[in-house]
Scaffold this motif. Structure first.
Motif, short mmCIF file in Angstrom:
data_model
loop_
_atom_site.label_atom_id
_atom_site.label_comp_id
_atom_site.label_asym_id
_atom_site.label_seq_id
_atom_site.Cartn_x
_atom_site.Cartn_y
_atom_site.Cartn_z
N GLY A 18 48.12 59.00 94.69
CA GLY A 18 48.42 60.03 93.70
C GLY A 18 48.05 59.66 92.28
O GLY A 18 47.69 60.53 91.48
N LYS A 19 48.10 58.38 91.95
CA LYS A 19 47.87 57.94 90.56
C LYS A 19 46.61 57.10 90.45
O LYS A 19 46.21 56.46 91.42
N PRO A 20 46.00 57.04 89.25
CA PRO A 20 44.84 56.15 89.06
C PRO A 20 45.24 54.69 89.25
O PRO A 20 46.37 54.31 88.95
N TYR A 21 44.28 53.88 89.71
CA TYR A 21 44.51 52.44 89.81
C TYR A 21 44.36 51.82 88.42
O TYR A 21 43.52 52.24 87.63
N ALA A 22 45.12 50.75 88.18
CA ALA A 22 44.89 49.91 87.01
C ALA A 22 44.09 48.71 87.49
O ALA A 22 44.41 48.09 88.50
N ILE A 23 42.99 48.40 86.79
CA ILE A 23 42.10 47.32 87.22
C ILE A 23 42.14 46.21 86.19
O ILE A 23 41.97 46.44 84.99
N ASN A 24 42.33 44.98 86.65
CA ASN A 24 42.31 43.81 85.79
C ASN A 24 40.86 43.33 85.66
O ASN A 24 40.27 42.84 86.62
N ALA A 25 40.29 43.46 84.44
CA ALA A 25 38.87 43.13 84.25
C ALA A 25 38.58 41.68 84.61
O ALA A 25 37.53 41.37 85.19
N GLY A 26 39.49 40.79 84.27
CA GLY A 26 39.26 39.37 84.56
C GLY A 26 39.03 39.12 86.04
O GLY A 26 38.17 38.32 86.43
N THR A 27 39.76 39.82 86.88
CA THR A 27 39.60 39.65 88.33
C THR A 27 38.23 40.15 88.78
O THR A 27 37.61 39.58 89.68
N MET A 28 37.75 41.22 88.15
CA MET A 28 36.45 41.77 88.53
C MET A 28 35.30 40.84 88.12
O MET A 28 34.32 40.67 88.84
N ALA B 220 49.20 55.10 99.36
CA ALA B 220 50.34 54.88 98.46
C ALA B 220 49.84 54.20 97.19
O ALA B 220 48.79 53.56 97.19
N ASP B 221 50.59 54.38 96.10
CA ASP B 221 50.23 53.70 94.85
C ASP B 221 50.53 52.22 95.00
O ASP B 221 51.64 51.85 95.40
N LEU B 222 49.56 51.37 94.71
CA LEU B 222 49.82 49.93 94.79
C LEU B 222 48.96 49.19 93.78
O LEU B 222 48.00 49.72 93.23
N ASP B 223 49.34 47.93 93.54
CA ASP B 223 48.61 47.06 92.61
C ASP B 223 47.44 46.43 93.37
O ASP B 223 47.64 45.69 94.33
N LEU B 224 46.22 46.74 92.96
CA LEU B 224 45.04 46.23 93.67
C LEU B 224 44.76 44.77 93.36
O LEU B 224 44.01 44.12 94.09
#
Ligand code: ZN
Ligand code: ZN
Length: 326
Positions: free
Chosen positions: A272-282, A248-252
């Protein structure tokens, strides 16, 4: 040629109907076997519904196949009549590229040859999968099934099982590891069993509070219900490895915040959709996101041997073939 009975979708989204076709006569290195059990993988449903791009019909799905050898070609050395045998997600690959040579056939640079929804390699024969009563496989793409394992529970190991086993081994899970598994379905429950069997401290992330008892029975030490905004805060920088089986689509981001320094979140499900990634968390803790897809032939055999030694199978509900549309 061997007359074979199966269940096929004759068109996209169609119900599966009884379908007769022929499997090839055994070549020198082929093995013929009767199918005892075939797992129902969620990707079977996606492909019958043509949700992953243009598909090939008639389609006999099924790529978690367990059976009993009934015949072997003259040059087969590793199997004999009566042996228990398994076939997974692919039936062939180029055998020459850098990845095939390393035993990473799932990443064949020419593309692996799927067990169904495509053509057999170097032929115009449609590859029909495991929703059928008989199969022919070239020896190098078959695995031996340990005799102590319940064969119905072995079938899903050949896709769902290896999908979890491969990243768990690649990221070197062991007794000091803290592993989280996102989702406790067909994929997730295998992640829990494997990681626990390797001695890791396993946490399950789930939306469904009622799965806690199952998770703990499978070896999870902790169970976290991921509802509300704050569930992740007490778990900040805890896990070495997170196995994300959710499609399922979710906020990582809340999940990534629970990765320890140098921790990795491995994507296994296909949303189904691309993930959005928060650079600061990475950046904070040199965290990684990776992906992983099934496993190669040597690893598939290694997993079955591990399962035999640890007495691990998938939890299954067994149905009759004619119940498939329900
Ligand atoms: Zn599958
Ligand atoms: Zn290859």
């Amino acid at each position: 040629m061997t007359k074979t009975r199966g269940y096929a979708a004759l068109a996209a989204r169609a119900d599966l109907t009884p379908f007769e076709f022929e499997r090839r006569a055994l070549r020198d290195t082929d093995i013929g076997f009767t199918i005892d059990f075939a797992g129902i993988c969620h990707s079977d449903i996606h492909q019958v519904r043509e949700e992953w791009g243009p598909a090939l019909f008639p389609m006999v799905p099924g790529h978690e196949i367990v059976g009993t050898v009934t015949g072997v070609g003259s040059k087969v050395t590793s199997f004999k009549v009566g042996d228990s045998i398994g076939v997974g997600v692919f039936i062939d690959s180029c055998r020459k590229c850098a990845n095939c040579v390393k035993g990473l056939q799932q990443y064949c640079l020419e593309g692996m040859t799927g067990t169904y929804n495509g053509y057999e390699r170097n032929s115009q024969t449609i590859a029909f999968g495991g929703y059928s009563n008989y199969f022919v496989i070239e020896e190098s793409y078959a695995v031996k099934v340990p005799s102590n394992l319940e064969p119905a529970g072995v079938a899903p190991l050949l896709c769902a099982g290896i999908t979890l086993y491969s990243p768990i081994k690649h990221w070197k899970v062991g007794p000091t590891s803290k592993v989280a598994v996102m989702g406790l379905g067909g994929l997730g429950h295998m992640g829990v069993k494997f990681a626990a069997a390797l001695g890791a401290e396993v946490t399950v992330f789930s939306h469904s509070a009622h799965k806690e008892a199952d998770a703990k029975a499978m070896g999870a030490a902790h169970f976290v219900v991921t509802n509300g905004d704050d569930w992740h805060k007490p778990l900040r920088k805890k896990f070495d490895l997170i196995l994300n089986t959710v499609s399922a689509d979710l906020d990582l981001d809340p999940y990534l915040s629970t990765l320890a320094t140098d921790g990795t979140l491995v994507i296994i499900g296909l949303p189904g959709k691309p993930y959005a990634i928060n650079a600061g968390t990475m950046l904070d803790g040199r965290r990684s996101i990776a992906g992983s897809m099934i496993g190669g032939m040597p690893e598939l055999q290694e997993m079955l041997d591990f399962c035999g030694a640890k007495n691990i199978v998938s939890d299954v509900e067994v149905i009759k073939a004619d119940y498939i549309n329900q």
